[in-house]
Design an enzyme around this catalytic site. Structure first.
Site, PDB file in Angstrom:
ATOM      1  N   HIS A  23       0.866  -1.191   0.000  1.00  0.00           N
ATOM      2  CA  HIS A  23       0.000   0.000   0.000  1.00  0.00           C
ATOM      3  C   HIS A  23       0.895   1.231   0.000  1.00  0.00           C
ATOM      4  CE1 HIS A  23      -3.827   2.065   1.840  1.00  0.00           C
ATOM      5  NE2 HIS A  23      -3.093   2.942   1.178  1.00  0.00           N
TER       6      HIS A  23
ATOM      7  N   HIS B  98       1.358   4.870  -2.326  1.00  0.00           N
ATOM      8  CA  HIS B  98       0.989   5.762  -3.437  1.00  0.00           C
ATOM      9  C   HIS B  98       2.274   6.396  -3.931  1.00  0.00           C
ATOM     10  CE1 HIS B  98      -3.345   5.605  -2.344  1.00  0.00           C
ATOM     11  NE2 HIS B  98      -2.842   5.377  -1.152  1.00  0.00           N
TER      12      HIS B  98
ATOM     13  N   HIS C  37      -9.529   1.138  -1.265  1.00  0.00           N
ATOM     14  CA  HIS C  37      -9.468   1.758   0.054  1.00  0.00           C
ATOM     15  C   HIS C  37     -10.881   1.682   0.636  1.00  0.00           C
ATOM     16  CE1 HIS C  37      -5.643   3.313  -1.254  1.00  0.00           C
ATOM     17  NE2 HIS C  37      -5.494   4.122  -0.228  1.00  0.00           N
TER      18      HIS C  37
ATOM     19  N   GLU D 242     -11.110   3.310   6.091  1.00  0.00           N
ATOM     20  CA  GLU D 242     -10.056   4.169   6.660  1.00  0.00           C
ATOM     21  C   GLU D 242     -10.800   5.218   7.497  1.00  0.00           C
ATOM     22  OE1 GLU D 242      -7.963   6.577   3.750  1.00  0.00           O
ATOM     23  OE2 GLU D 242      -6.363   7.121   5.155  1.00  0.00           O
TER      24      GLU D 242
ATOM     25  N   ASP E 193       1.801   3.892   2.877  1.00  0.00           N
ATOM     26  CA  ASP E 193       0.793   4.803   2.305  1.00  0.00           C
ATOM     27  C   ASP E 193       1.446   5.964   1.531  1.00  0.00           C
ATOM     28  OD1 ASP E 193      -1.838   5.348   1.731  1.00  0.00           O
ATOM     29  OD2 ASP E 193      -2.369   6.152   3.685  1.00  0.00           O
ATOM     30  N   ASP E 194       1.788   7.047   2.222  1.00  0.00           N
ATOM     31  CA  ASP E 194       2.389   8.228   1.574  1.00  0.00           C
ATOM     32  C   ASP E 194       3.592   8.669   2.406  1.00  0.00           C
ATOM     33  OD1 ASP E 194       0.184   8.970  -0.529  1.00  0.00           O
ATOM     34  OD2 ASP E 194      -0.874   8.557   1.341  1.00  0.00           O
TER      35      ASP E 194
HETATM   36  N1  HPA Z   1      -6.503   7.412   1.426  1.00  0.00           N
HETATM   37  C1  HPA Z   1      -7.172   7.800   0.353  1.00  0.00           C
HETATM   38  N2  HPA Z   1      -6.589   8.315  -0.708  1.00  0.00           N
HETATM   39  C2  HPA Z   1      -5.269   8.464  -0.716  1.00  0.00           C
HETATM   40  C3  HPA Z   1      -4.518   8.086   0.374  1.00  0.00           C
HETATM   41  C4  HPA Z   1      -5.165   7.513   1.494  1.00  0.00           C
HETATM   42  O1  HPA Z   1      -4.570   7.141   2.522  1.00  0.00           O
HETATM   43  N3  HPA Z   1      -3.242   8.369   0.054  1.00  0.00           N
HETATM   44  C5  HPA Z   1      -3.231   8.882  -1.187  1.00  0.00           C
HETATM   45  N4  HPA Z   1      -4.461   8.945  -1.664  1.00  0.00           N
HETATM   46 ZN    ZN Z   2      -3.677   4.863   0.651  1.00  0.00          ZN
END
Ligand code: HPA
Ligand code: ZN
Length: 339
Positions: free
Chosen positions: A19, A21, A199, A202, A280-281
């Protein structure tokens, strides 16, 4: 085991990132370098000011800055440089396989060709395989705040590139954009041979996780931490061995959990769910894959056996071919005995 010994263990154990991006790996220094290269005016005067703005209170407050950062990506070399920088960062963290998301609509909306993004990322991943033996899969995400028609057009653009794109996913603003909005697009994607992920859970409720399973036929749930609110759903996820790609630092940064000590990763793991750890990021949330392992291990007092389970789950939940999975699971067994 000492803290230092545990860190050596977490760094060395072979693991996959599922996961990630790729646009979320753009570090502030690269944002500024690319802005200079292309003459793009940024809202922030300096790298420090940009980094100081990474003080998020929910998903949307992050996404606003994340899309602003992605605006400096203009040519194929930019996408390549971003991908190569990410690979270099995680190569010494024991990451042996990566499955990365990219968001074509973030770029095509700005007039950047689909192929510009795809080819740059692809070149970075091809080099990772050739030079470092790091394998990968590419997952194309649809932006859920945009229309289902736009997603369908994006899917059309991907059809000539099935050799490079393995699966489709769903990201961006979750609340108000349930998975069922994209049922037809995902059905078409499956007919075309793509695997699916989404996703869900969350920020969104357990109902969104049910929709991802039932309407989108996903192979994994991205995040999924709100599944804990529904005991029936948890039983189902465990029974179906449905992986969750959990992102601990992201969840704290975006206030899904107030503190890492409150994170439910250990409880989900103990319920028998196929939990994995991911970043994630990482440029926005304060750490790459190893830093996520370290943060969650310390806060939740995870044991060696928990870490081993998280690593083997990451291999099993990946889209590698079965013989590769067997190979890496054996390597994990050997590593755990040796260290
Ligand atoms: N959630 C939803 N969209 C996203 C995320 C995330 O954690 N990171 C980058 N786009
Ligand atoms: Zn994500």
């Amino acid at each position: 085991m000492t803290e230092a010994g545990m860190e050596v263990f977490m760094r060395g154990i072979p693991k996959a990132e599922l996961h990630l991006h790729i646009e979320g790996t753009l570090e502030p220094e690269m944002v500024f370098a690319l802005a200079r290269k292309h003459g793009v005016k940024l809202k922030f005067p300096s790298v420090e000011a940009l980094r100081a703005a990474y003080d998020f209170h929910n998903l949307q407050s992050f996404l606003d800055i994340y899309y602003e950062g992605a605006n400096v990506l203009r040519d194929e070399d930019d996408f390549h440089a971003m991908t190569a920088a990410y690979i270099a960062r995680v190569h010494d963290q024991g990451v042996v396989h990566v499955e990365i998301f990219f968001d074509p609509q973030t770029h095509t909306e700005r007039g950047i060709a689909f192929e510009t993004a795809l080819n740059g990322i692809r070149r970075g991943l091809d080099e990772a395989r050739a030079k470092l033996g790091m394998t990968s899969r590419l997952i194309m995400c649809f932006l859920r705040h945009m229309s289902a028609e736009s997603a369908m057009q994006t899917l059309q653009q991907a059809l000539p590139h099935k050799d490079a794109i393995h699966a489709v996913g769903l990201d961006s603003s979750e609340m108000g954009h349930p998975p069922s909005k994209f049922s037809a697009v995902f059905r078409r994607a499956r007919e075309e041979g793509f695997l699916t992920v989404a996703h869900a859970g969350e920020e969104g409720p357990p109902e969104y996780i049910y929709e991802a399973l039932d309407d989108l036929a996903v192979s994994r749930i991205d995040h999924g931490v709100r599944s804990e609110e529904d005991a029936v759903l948890c039983k189902r996820l465990a029974h179906e061995n449905m992986p969750l790609t959990v992102c601990p630092l992201s969840n704290v940064k975006l206030a899904v959990f107030k503190r890492m000590e409150d994170h439910n990763l250990k409880r989900l793991l103990d319920m028998g769910l196929c939990v994995t750890v991911n970043s994630d990021d990482p440029a926005y949330f304060g750490g790459y894959l190893l830093e996520n392992f370290i943060a969650v291990q310390r806060a939740l007092k995870l044991t060696r056996s928990d870490i081993r389970k998280l690593a083997s789950n990451s291999i099993e939940a990946s889209f590698m071919p079965p013989e590769k999975k067997q190979y890496w699971l054996k390597q994990i067994d050997g590593f755990a005995v040796a260290v």
